[in-house]
Design a protein around this motif. Structure first.
Motif, PDB file in Angstrom:
ATOM      1  N   SER A 549       0.847  -1.196   0.000  1.00  0.00           N
ATOM      2  CA  SER A 549       0.000   0.000   0.000  1.00  0.00           C
ATOM      3  C   SER A 549       0.878   1.240   0.000  1.00  0.00           C
ATOM      4  O   SER A 549       2.014   1.212   0.466  1.00  0.00           O
ATOM      5  CB  SER A 549      -0.924   0.027   1.229  1.00  0.00           C
ATOM      6  OG  SER A 549      -1.840  -1.041   1.228  1.00  0.00           O
ATOM      7  N   PHE A 550       0.351   2.301  -0.555  1.00  0.00           N
ATOM      8  CA  PHE A 550       0.993   3.604  -0.415  1.00  0.00           C
ATOM      9  C   PHE A 550      -0.098   4.642  -0.175  1.00  0.00           C
ATOM     10  O   PHE A 550      -1.284   4.377  -0.358  1.00  0.00           O
ATOM     11  CB  PHE A 550       1.848   3.946  -1.643  1.00  0.00           C
ATOM     12  CG  PHE A 550       1.063   4.229  -2.892  1.00  0.00           C
ATOM     13  CD1 PHE A 550       0.665   5.523  -3.207  1.00  0.00           C
ATOM     14  CD2 PHE A 550       0.730   3.213  -3.766  1.00  0.00           C
ATOM     15  CE1 PHE A 550      -0.058   5.788  -4.360  1.00  0.00           C
ATOM     16  CE2 PHE A 550       0.010   3.464  -4.923  1.00  0.00           C
ATOM     17  CZ  PHE A 550      -0.386   4.756  -5.221  1.00  0.00           C
ATOM     18  N   TRP A 616      -8.529   7.196   3.656  1.00  0.00           N
ATOM     19  CA  TRP A 616      -9.071   7.983   2.540  1.00  0.00           C
ATOM     20  C   TRP A 616      -8.055   8.104   1.409  1.00  0.00           C
ATOM     21  O   TRP A 616      -8.405   8.013   0.237  1.00  0.00           O
ATOM     22  CB  TRP A 616      -9.472   9.370   3.040  1.00  0.00           C
ATOM     23  CG  TRP A 616     -10.298  10.132   2.051  1.00  0.00           C
ATOM     24  CD1 TRP A 616      -9.884  11.088   1.177  1.00  0.00           C
ATOM     25  CD2 TRP A 616     -11.692   9.982   1.835  1.00  0.00           C
ATOM     26  NE1 TRP A 616     -10.924  11.548   0.428  1.00  0.00           N
ATOM     27  CE2 TRP A 616     -12.065  10.882   0.814  1.00  0.00           C
ATOM     28  CE3 TRP A 616     -12.673   9.173   2.403  1.00  0.00           C
ATOM     29  CZ2 TRP A 616     -13.373  10.990   0.357  1.00  0.00           C
ATOM     30  CZ3 TRP A 616     -13.970   9.284   1.955  1.00  0.00           C
ATOM     31  CH2 TRP A 616     -14.302  10.186   0.944  1.00  0.00           C
ATOM     32  N   PHE A 617      -6.805   8.315   1.784  1.00  0.00           N
ATOM     33  CA  PHE A 617      -5.753   8.469   0.780  1.00  0.00           C
ATOM     34  C   PHE A 617      -4.924   7.198   0.604  1.00  0.00           C
ATOM     35  O   PHE A 617      -3.881   7.228  -0.030  1.00  0.00           O
ATOM     36  CB  PHE A 617      -4.844   9.637   1.155  1.00  0.00           C
ATOM     37  CG  PHE A 617      -5.519  10.977   1.067  1.00  0.00           C
ATOM     38  CD1 PHE A 617      -5.868  11.512  -0.160  1.00  0.00           C
ATOM     39  CD2 PHE A 617      -5.823  11.695   2.211  1.00  0.00           C
ATOM     40  CE1 PHE A 617      -6.495  12.740  -0.255  1.00  0.00           C
ATOM     41  CE2 PHE A 617      -6.453  12.927   2.137  1.00  0.00           C
ATOM     42  CZ  PHE A 617      -6.793  13.448   0.900  1.00  0.00           C
ATOM     43  N   MET A 618      -5.365   6.087   1.182  1.00  0.00           N
ATOM     44  CA  MET A 618      -4.658   4.814   1.042  1.00  0.00           C
ATOM     45  C   MET A 618      -4.928   4.229  -0.341  1.00  0.00           C
ATOM     46  O   MET A 618      -6.069   4.218  -0.813  1.00  0.00           O
ATOM     47  CB  MET A 618      -5.111   3.844   2.130  1.00  0.00           C
ATOM     48  CG  MET A 618      -4.373   2.512   2.120  1.00  0.00           C
ATOM     49  SD  MET A 618      -4.897   1.460   3.489  1.00  0.00           S
ATOM     50  CE  MET A 618      -6.574   1.044   2.981  1.00  0.00           C
ATOM     51  N   GLN A 619      -3.895   3.715  -0.981  1.00  0.00           N
ATOM     52  CA  GLN A 619      -4.032   3.177  -2.326  1.00  0.00           C
ATOM     53  C   GLN A 619      -3.356   1.814  -2.426  1.00  0.00           C
ATOM     54  O   GLN A 619      -2.413   1.505  -1.691  1.00  0.00           O
ATOM     55  CB  GLN A 619      -3.396   4.126  -3.358  1.00  0.00           C
ATOM     56  CG  GLN A 619      -3.954   5.531  -3.332  1.00  0.00           C
ATOM     57  CD  GLN A 619      -5.403   5.607  -3.736  1.00  0.00           C
ATOM     58  OE1 GLN A 619      -5.897   4.738  -4.473  1.00  0.00           O
ATOM     59  NE2 GLN A 619      -6.100   6.636  -3.276  1.00  0.00           N
ATOM     60  N   ASN A 620      -3.854   1.013  -3.345  1.00  0.00           N
ATOM     61  CA  ASN A 620      -3.279  -0.299  -3.630  1.00  0.00           C
ATOM     62  C   ASN A 620      -2.024  -0.110  -4.473  1.00  0.00           C
ATOM     63  O   ASN A 620      -2.074   0.433  -5.576  1.00  0.00           O
ATOM     64  CB  ASN A 620      -4.304  -1.166  -4.367  1.00  0.00           C
ATOM     65  CG  ASN A 620      -3.854  -2.613  -4.500  1.00  0.00           C
ATOM     66  OD1 ASN A 620      -2.663  -2.912  -4.476  1.00  0.00           O
ATOM     67  ND2 ASN A 620      -4.793  -3.525  -4.636  1.00  0.00           N
ATOM     68  N   GLY A 621      -0.885  -0.554  -3.955  1.00  0.00           N
ATOM     69  CA  GLY A 621       0.380  -0.366  -4.665  1.00  0.00           C
ATOM     70  C   GLY A 621       0.708  -1.432  -5.690  1.00  0.00           C
ATOM     71  O   GLY A 621       1.763  -1.381  -6.311  1.00  0.00           O
ATOM     72  N   SER A 622      -0.172  -2.393  -5.898  1.00  0.00           N
ATOM     73  CA  SER A 622       0.105  -3.471  -6.858  1.00  0.00           C
ATOM     74  C   SER A 622       0.111  -2.936  -8.284  1.00  0.00           C
ATOM     75  O   SER A 622      -0.688  -2.068  -8.645  1.00  0.00           O
ATOM     76  CB  SER A 622      -0.948  -4.569  -6.722  1.00  0.00           C
ATOM     77  OG  SER A 622      -0.987  -5.085  -5.414  1.00  0.00           O
ATOM     78  N   PHE A 623       0.998  -3.469  -9.103  1.00  0.00           N
ATOM     79  CA  PHE A 623       1.037  -3.077 -10.509  1.00  0.00           C
ATOM     80  C   PHE A 623       1.757  -4.141 -11.314  1.00  0.00           C
ATOM     81  O   PHE A 623       2.502  -4.965 -10.781  1.00  0.00           O
ATOM     82  CB  PHE A 623       1.740  -1.729 -10.694  1.00  0.00           C
ATOM     83  CG  PHE A 623       3.217  -1.770 -10.437  1.00  0.00           C
ATOM     84  CD1 PHE A 623       4.119  -2.044 -11.457  1.00  0.00           C
ATOM     85  CD2 PHE A 623       3.720  -1.536  -9.167  1.00  0.00           C
ATOM     86  CE1 PHE A 623       5.484  -2.099 -11.216  1.00  0.00           C
ATOM     87  CE2 PHE A 623       5.084  -1.580  -8.910  1.00  0.00           C
ATOM     88  CZ  PHE A 623       5.963  -1.861  -9.941  1.00  0.00           C
ATOM     89  N   GLU A 669       4.356   3.628  -9.312  1.00  0.00           N
ATOM     90  CA  GLU A 669       5.730   3.616  -8.787  1.00  0.00           C
ATOM     91  C   GLU A 669       6.179   4.995  -8.314  1.00  0.00           C
ATOM     92  O   GLU A 669       7.216   5.121  -7.667  1.00  0.00           O
ATOM     93  CB  GLU A 669       6.700   3.070  -9.829  1.00  0.00           C
ATOM     94  CG  GLU A 669       6.733   1.561  -9.895  1.00  0.00           C
ATOM     95  CD  GLU A 669       7.965   1.029 -10.600  1.00  0.00           C
ATOM     96  OE1 GLU A 669       8.860   0.489  -9.931  1.00  0.00           O
ATOM     97  OE2 GLU A 669       8.019   1.142 -11.839  1.00  0.00           O
ATOM     98  N   MET A 670       5.410   6.041  -8.613  1.00  0.00           N
ATOM     99  CA  MET A 670       5.706   7.365  -8.079  1.00  0.00           C
ATOM    100  C   MET A 670       5.260   7.476  -6.628  1.00  0.00           C
ATOM    101  O   MET A 670       5.576   8.458  -5.950  1.00  0.00           O
ATOM    102  CB  MET A 670       5.019   8.447  -8.918  1.00  0.00           C
ATOM    103  CG  MET A 670       5.545   8.583 -10.319  1.00  0.00           C
ATOM    104  SD  MET A 670       4.579   9.743 -11.306  1.00  0.00           S
ATOM    105  CE  MET A 670       4.815  11.267 -10.399  1.00  0.00           C
ATOM    106  N   GLY A 671       4.538   6.475  -6.149  1.00  0.00           N
ATOM    107  CA  GLY A 671       4.082   6.509  -4.765  1.00  0.00           C
ATOM    108  C   GLY A 671       3.030   7.574  -4.554  1.00  0.00           C
ATOM    109  O   GLY A 671       2.176   7.823  -5.407  1.00  0.00           O
TER     110      GLY A 671
END
Length: 691
Positions: A549-550, A616-623, A669-671
């Motif tokens: 996560s990022f 709220w600003f948590m995102q899935n970092g998978s790619f 990947e920019m986080g």
């Protein structure tokens, strides 16, 4: 931009005797650079924090400035806004960097004592030096003081008449000087008995020293030194059964005399099953089958902060003005006091890890090669701050080796190689790694009443934050919800509404829970394929990650605010964050009270309630990224043999061509920083020739 690089390399082999060889290696790299004051990343960040409509980069001269010799750079107000173009052309930076490596190696064959016995000595020194200087003017900034829309004529006023200048100033830059020395002496032995028993041994002693000329304290300025001895002993029988024993006896300067040296052994076994007689009937299918296992102990002395170099020595400041006192009838007499930054602790020792690895190697049909390793690690003696002494009135935190953590995972790789009868060839490779670590023992408060705050059992990079339910509809809902106060700011309609975990009718640190995956991906994978046929060739490679996560940086990407980075070269300027399209398309406002909008209530300063770590600003970092692809064609030899060429190949290649992710706002990947320097997509068209 001008970068000149000079390389010097020399390798000299001297056969001193029939059994003695001396080798001298010298390598030097020298860089001379002249270019813009700031790099590409810094200039991009400047552009992304510049108001695009407040002023132009350069004004055309008005009637009063037709004969002005300097450039009329645009700015506003006090002339303290970023003008990226002015920053780009205002001056230049020069740096010089040198790297010198010199190595001497002596090899001695001791076969006259016994066959297979050898010795080696190696000494190596590395010297680094760097400095940079800056020469720059101070641009003259202008703004429009009067404008006639009927005639489209404006008048300019200079904003920094006294500060601006066209002459160059000189500023000293960074300077780095360091040297290192490494030496080792080794004795090696290997032999084979009756073509069945393979025996080998290695004994190595090392010494290492590092010295930096840029330190700012007495302890840091002293040379860093390590020494140790290690060994490896192996035995194999009939190239089917293998055994190995390793050890390291290492010394460090960081711990007290009784903890200075550590002994770290390990052992391994392997069985080449496919070489057994009972496997020969399957040899055309199973071309290789090997099982292996290792178990051992490793040590780590690089623990704690860099300034805590010698844990067994106290760090006392005998001249601390903050601890001073004054006396006398009028307080006219004063003296600085004493403070303690670190207490001596002779109990701190090596952080250790017990590692176990089980694996196998499998070859199928002489085309597939599969390797799999299952690993497990348990770390002890992790250095942590002691909470038990926090109420003793001590001036500095105390530390001890009290933490424990575990990790486990799997690493798999598959290779494929094939050549077909029609001349086509194909190779492929895929890899997959899963690793998860968690704390087993942590020095922390008693969280029996709030177990969600405990780090025990949680991943090493686990983040804690607030659960965001939605945005507040209006101010009335704020008044009828649990109290949220962060940084003393007033929460209003459109701000993020958090969940009251412990039910005490207020939002505080007690309501933080583990959210998302760790920030370091638990899964890393990649796969690629290359093929060729009759002069044509193509290759493709994908890489990806999962279970991470990022968090979108709610302050760095907040529209219109004045935000500075760490070590920001433009920290003293007035800045205005650009507006991301994703925020422009979805934000809360009085006219559109969307409680699930991407961006909360707009503000011209970072709103503390909305910049907390939250879901709220948590995102899935998978790619999954198409990292590279290439298509080429090797021209027929009859087209170029007569001009002396051996091979000629045309190709088209690209990197970072596609990315697949659930996160769509920018490249994952920019986080969390959508205003940062973007990941570059590169496409190349070229020709390769060889003579």
């Amino acid at each position: 931009m001008d970068l000149k690089r000079y390389l010097i390399r020399s390798n000299i082999n001297i056969n001193v005797t029939n059994s003695t060889e001396a080798i001298v290696r010298v390598h030097g790299t020298f860089d001379d650079y002249r270019g813009p004051l700031q790099g590409g990343r810094e200039m991009y960040q400047a552009i992304m924090r510049t108001n695009p409509v407040l002023f132009p980069a350069v004004y055309d001269a008005d009637a009063a400035h037709q004969n002005t010799q300097h450039t009329l750079f645009g700015n506003y107000g006090g002339g303290n806004f970023i003008n990226p173009y002015a920053e780009l052309v205002r001056g230049y930076k020069e740096y010089s960097e040198s790297l010198m490596l010199a190595q001497f190696e002596l090899k001695q064959d001791l076969g006259f004592i016994t066959e297979g016995l050898r010795a080696r000595f190696l000494g190596n020194t590395t010297r680094n030096a760097y400095f940079d200087v800056r020469r720059n003017s101070n641009p003259f900034y202008y703004e429009v003081s009067d404008y006639n829309p009927r005639t489209d004529v404006y008048e300019l006023a200079v904003l920094n008449a006294n500060e601006g200048r066209t002459t160059l100033d000189y500023q000293e830059g960074n300077k780095y000087i360091s040297s290192s020395f490494y030496s080792e002496a080794a004795v090696m032995y290997d032999t084979e008995i009756n073509e069945k028993h393979g025996i080998s041994g290695l004994l190595v002693g090392i010494m290492r020293q590092y010295l930096s000329g840029n330190e700012n304290s007495l302890q840091a300025s002293l040379p860093s030194r390590n020494l140790g001895i290690s060994g490896r002993f192996t035995y194999s029988y009939d190239t089917r059964y293998f055994a190995e024993f390793n050890f390291g006896y290492n010394g460090t300067e960081r711990f007290s005399e009784k903890e200075r040296f550590g002994f770290f052994p390990s052992a391994g076994l392997a069985w080449y099953a496919s070489k057994e007689e009972f496997m020969q009937g399957l040899s055309s299918t199973i071309t290789k089958l090997k099982f292996k296992a290792t178990h051992g102990l490793v040590g780590n002395d690089q623990i704690g902060r860099p300034e805590d170099r010698f844990f067994y020595l106290s760090n006392v400041n005998l001249n601390n003005a903050d601890k001073g006192y004054a006396w006398g009838t009028s307080g006219a007499y004063d003296i600085n006091g004493v403070s303690i930054d670190r207490y001596a602790n002779d109990q701190i020792t090596w952080e250790t890890a017990t590692k176990t690895n089980l694996g196998f190697e499998l070859g199928l049909w002489d085309k597939f090669d599969i390797q799999a390793d299952f690993f497990k690690e348990y770390r002890t003696n992790i250095l942590m701050d002691r909470l038990a002494f926090s109420t003793f009135g001590l001036q500095a935190n105390t530390k001890a080796n009290v933490g424990e953590a575990s990790s486990k995972g799997i690493d798999i790789s598959v290779d494929y190689n094939a050549i077909f009868k029609n001349g086509m060839w194909m190779t492929g490779r895929g890899n997959f790694t899963y690793a998860r670590g968690q704390f087993e023992k942590v020095e922390e408060a008693d969280y029996s009443l709030t177990p969600w705050l405990s780090r025990v059992g949680q991943p090493l990079d686990q983040q804690w934050g607030y659960i965001a339910e939605r945005l507040f509809v209006d101010d009335y809902e704020v008044l009828n919800s649990p109290v949220q106060t962060f940084g003393g700011s007033e929460v209003r309609g459109g701000d993020i509404k958090y969940r009251d975990i412990n039910g005490d009718d207020k939002i505080s640190e007690q309501d933080r829970v583990p959210i998302g995956y760790p920030t370091t991906p638990e899964i890393i994978y990649g796969f690629g394929l290359s093929a060729g046929y009759k002069g044509f060739d193509a290759s493709i490679f994908f890489q990806g990650s999962a279970r991470s996560s990022f968090w979108v940086d709610a302050e760095a990407t907040a529209p219109f605010i004045n935000h500075s980075w760490n070590n920001d070269p433009f920290a003293d300027y007035q800045k205005t964050n650009q507006l991301l399209q994703a925020y422009a398309d979805s934000y809360w406002s009085e006219a559109n009270r969307d409680i699930y909008a991407t961006w909360p209530r707009l503000s011209d300063y970072p709103e503390p309630n909305n910049t907390q770590r939250n879901t709220w600003f948590m995102q899935n970092g998978s790619f999954l990224r198409l990292k590279s692809a290439e298509v080429g064609y090797t021209l027929p030899k009859n087209l170029y043999e007569k001009i002396g060429l051996r091979d000629a190949r045309l190709y088209v290649s690209g990197t970072n061509l596609l990315v697949f992710s659930k996160f769509k706002m920018w490249d994952p990947e920019m986080g969390g920083n959508g205003l940062g320097y973007p990941v570059q997509r590169v496409v190349n068209l070229g020709i390769q020739v060889s003579f």
